[in-house]
Design a protein around this motif. Sequence first.
Motif, PDB file in Angstrom:
ATOM      1  N   LYS A  88       0.792  -1.167  -0.106  1.00 42.40           N
ATOM      2  CA  LYS A  88       0.033  -0.009   0.021  1.00 42.40           C
ATOM      3  C   LYS A  88       0.677   1.154   0.147  1.00 42.40           C
ATOM      4  O   LYS A  88       0.633   2.307   0.136  1.00 42.40           O
ATOM      5  N   ILE A  89       2.227   1.154  -0.638  1.00 43.05           N
ATOM      6  CA  ILE A  89       2.905   2.420  -0.626  1.00 43.05           C
ATOM      7  C   ILE A  89       3.638   2.538  -1.809  1.00 43.05           C
ATOM      8  O   ILE A  89       3.872   1.445  -2.440  1.00 43.05           O
ATOM      9  N   ALA A  90       3.528   3.619  -2.463  1.00 46.72           N
ATOM     10  CA  ALA A  90       4.119   3.936  -3.835  1.00 46.72           C
ATOM     11  C   ALA A  90       5.355   4.762  -3.692  1.00 46.72           C
ATOM     12  O   ALA A  90       5.129   5.793  -3.052  1.00 46.72           O
ATOM     13  N   THR A  91       6.248   4.443  -4.320  1.00 47.59           N
ATOM     14  CA  THR A  91       7.502   5.705  -4.480  1.00 47.59           C
ATOM     15  C   THR A  91       7.888   5.958  -5.951  1.00 47.59           C
ATOM     16  O   THR A  91       7.558   5.322  -6.810  1.00 47.59           O
ATOM     17  N   LYS A 113      13.587  -0.060   1.457  1.00 46.17           N
ATOM     18  CA  LYS A 113      14.221   0.332   0.324  1.00 46.17           C
ATOM     19  C   LYS A 113      15.191   1.429   0.462  1.00 46.17           C
ATOM     20  O   LYS A 113      15.048   2.064   1.312  1.00 46.17           O
ATOM     21  N   ASN A 114      15.909   1.692  -0.710  1.00 44.42           N
ATOM     22  CA  ASN A 114      17.178   2.838  -0.610  1.00 44.42           C
ATOM     23  C   ASN A 114      16.762   4.008  -1.293  1.00 44.42           C
ATOM     24  O   ASN A 114      15.925   3.792  -2.141  1.00 44.42           O
ATOM     25  N   ASN A 115      17.083   4.804  -0.500  1.00 49.08           N
ATOM     26  CA  ASN A 115      17.075   6.257  -1.244  1.00 49.08           C
ATOM     27  C   ASN A 115      15.767   6.614  -1.549  1.00 49.08           C
ATOM     28  O   ASN A 115      15.370   7.035  -2.697  1.00 49.08           O
ATOM     29  N   ARG A 116      14.901   6.696  -0.835  1.00 51.37           N
ATOM     30  CA  ARG A 116      13.371   7.115  -0.874  1.00 51.37           C
ATOM     31  C   ARG A 116      13.209   8.637  -0.228  1.00 51.37           C
ATOM     32  O   ARG A 116      13.626   8.696   0.879  1.00 51.37           O
TER      33      ARG A 116
END
Length: 97
Positions: free
Chosen positions: A18-21, A77-80
């Motif tokens: 339920k997360i978008a990046t 996750k990296n670099n968000r």
Amino acid sequence: MLDKSTISLLGLAMRARKIATGDVLVKSIRQKKVDFVIIAEDASDNTKKKYIDKCTYYHIDYCVMGQSEELSQAIGKNNRVALGILDKGFANKIKSK
């Protein structure tokens, strides 16, 4: 600084998909699929402006909080630098914090 309950909620939302990046987040904002956007305090001014302008135009709630490292670590996750919450329940819970 994010508190532990917010970090655990973000982790839970990520596991529930339920997360978008990134580019998916921008697309989701345009399609009004996002209920809430979190932007890192240490994001570049240009990045902050991009997400704030998008959220304002499409009438989506947002807040600037936490560091990008904290947000990245919370979802694994990296670099968000920005996260979009795709679920009303998670969004309301995080807003209430």
